[in-house]
Design an enzyme around this catalytic site. Sequence first.
Site, PDB file in Angstrom:
ATOM      1  N   ASP A 295       0.826  -1.203   0.000  1.00 54.96           N
ATOM      2  CA  ASP A 295       0.000   0.000   0.000  1.00 54.96           C
ATOM      3  C   ASP A 295       0.868   1.263   0.000  1.00 54.96           C
ATOM      4  OD1 ASP A 295      -2.291   1.491   0.021  1.00 54.96           O
ATOM      5  OD2 ASP A 295      -2.793   1.125   2.115  1.00 54.96           O
TER       6      ASP A 295
ATOM      7  N   ASN B 194     -10.637  -2.818  -6.251  1.00 54.53           N
ATOM      8  CA  ASN B 194      -9.814  -1.951  -7.116  1.00 54.53           C
ATOM      9  C   ASN B 194     -10.429  -1.723  -8.500  1.00 54.53           C
ATOM     10  OD1 ASN B 194      -6.587  -3.088  -5.824  1.00 54.53           O
ATOM     11  ND2 ASN B 194      -7.800  -1.305  -5.254  1.00 54.53           N
TER      12      ASN B 194
HETATM   13  C1  FPP Z   1      -1.720   0.243  -3.390  1.00 56.99           C
HETATM   14  O1  FPP Z   1      -1.318   1.560  -3.498  1.00 56.99           O
HETATM   15  C2  FPP Z   1      -1.260  -0.601  -4.474  1.00 56.99           C
HETATM   16  C3  FPP Z   1      -2.053  -1.198  -5.398  1.00 56.99           C
HETATM   17  C4  FPP Z   1      -3.499  -1.029  -5.467  1.00 56.99           C
HETATM   18  C5  FPP Z   1      -1.542  -2.055  -6.446  1.00 56.99           C
HETATM   19  C6  FPP Z   1      -0.231  -2.735  -6.191  1.00 56.99           C
HETATM   20  C7  FPP Z   1       0.437  -2.831  -7.498  1.00 56.99           C
HETATM   21  C8  FPP Z   1       1.763  -2.788  -7.709  1.00 56.99           C
HETATM   22  C9  FPP Z   1       2.754  -2.753  -6.641  1.00 56.99           C
HETATM   23  C10 FPP Z   1       2.299  -2.763  -9.084  1.00 56.99           C
HETATM   24  C11 FPP Z   1       1.964  -3.896  -9.994  1.00 56.99           C
HETATM   25  C12 FPP Z   1       2.009  -5.232  -9.381  1.00 56.99           C
HETATM   26  C13 FPP Z   1       2.646  -6.320  -9.867  1.00 56.99           C
HETATM   27  C14 FPP Z   1       2.492  -7.608  -9.157  1.00 56.99           C
HETATM   28  C15 FPP Z   1       3.510  -6.293 -11.038  1.00 56.99           C
HETATM   29  P1  FPP Z   1      -2.443   2.667  -3.573  1.00 56.99           P
HETATM   30  O2  FPP Z   1      -2.630   3.020  -5.002  1.00 56.99           O
HETATM   31  O3  FPP Z   1      -3.668   2.216  -2.867  1.00 56.99           O
HETATM   32  O4  FPP Z   1      -1.746   3.836  -2.783  1.00 56.99           O
HETATM   33  P2  FPP Z   1      -2.453   4.990  -1.939  1.00 56.99           P
HETATM   34  O5  FPP Z   1      -3.195   4.308  -0.815  1.00 56.99           O
HETATM   35  O6  FPP Z   1      -1.295   5.794  -1.453  1.00 56.99           O
HETATM   36  O7  FPP Z   1      -3.347   5.737  -2.870  1.00 56.99           O
END
Ligand code: FPP
Length: 246
Positions: A21, A69
């Site tokens: 996250d 998501n």
């Molecule tokens: C959370 O950060 C992250 C995600 C929803 C997606 C995770 C994806 C990756 C790390 C990249 C692609 C994955 C792979 C396996 C290649 P957020 O967007 O919720 O952050 P925030 O809470 O700060 O908005």
Amino acid sequence: MDLKNEINNDNLPQHIAIIMDGNGRWAKKQGMLRAFGHENGTKSVQTTVESCAKIGIKNLTLYAFSTENWNRPKIEVDTLMKLLISSLKKELNTLMKNDIRLNTIGNIEKLPSSAQKQLLEVINKTKDNTRMTLTLALSYGSREELISAVKKITSKVKNNIISIDAIDEAIINEHLYTQNLPDVDLLIRTSGEHRISNFLLWQIAYAELYFTEVLWPDFTEQHLYEAIISYQKRERRFGKTSEQIK
Ligand code: FPP
């Protein structure tokens, strides 16, 4: 100092799960778009996977995309799918070199067909690897997983394949997406949020929870080792008393 040297190899978590996250906040902090955060998040994925394999973790499960998501803006969903495809293409060699098997949990049929195709290709090519199983939770929601398990079990009851009395923890386990994985020992969540967010609700029943303020794109090998060292300092009682454990 390299924290790796402080890890006790005889007490490694068998299964680490991570809620990655903070990509969006990381990007915002530098005045960039959220996509930049996700791009940099893939670098943390890469180092974490390699570090886990290197120290002997047998199972690593990453929450890459939740059922919730799908409600994000289309442009962000598209970016995440593109990053998934490009990372899979790029990392196939690393998975083979490190003897890592790729696995997925979640409602994979909901992903774009190009992503499904790429996933199947890597799953197939890595299927005989044995050092570590890397599971990507994609279009995954724990409640959906439980509903699907209940449906499969009740249908077997209806067709007299199993009796109601036979339903136990093992039967539930067999009908979850995680059927071939052990329970989670250590659950890590980055970015300072203290929530489970519909991730592996059944499988974390006795997991040790580890929360860190570090945003996912800043999560390094040393942060992973810190989490494992914290896990190793805890006494896991599984409902028993401290004296019983000793
Ligand atoms: C959370 O950060 C992250 C995600 C929803 C997606 C995770 C994806 C990756 C790390 C990249 C692609 C994955 C792979 C396996 C290649 P957020 O967007 O919720 O952050 P925030 O809470 O700060 O908005």
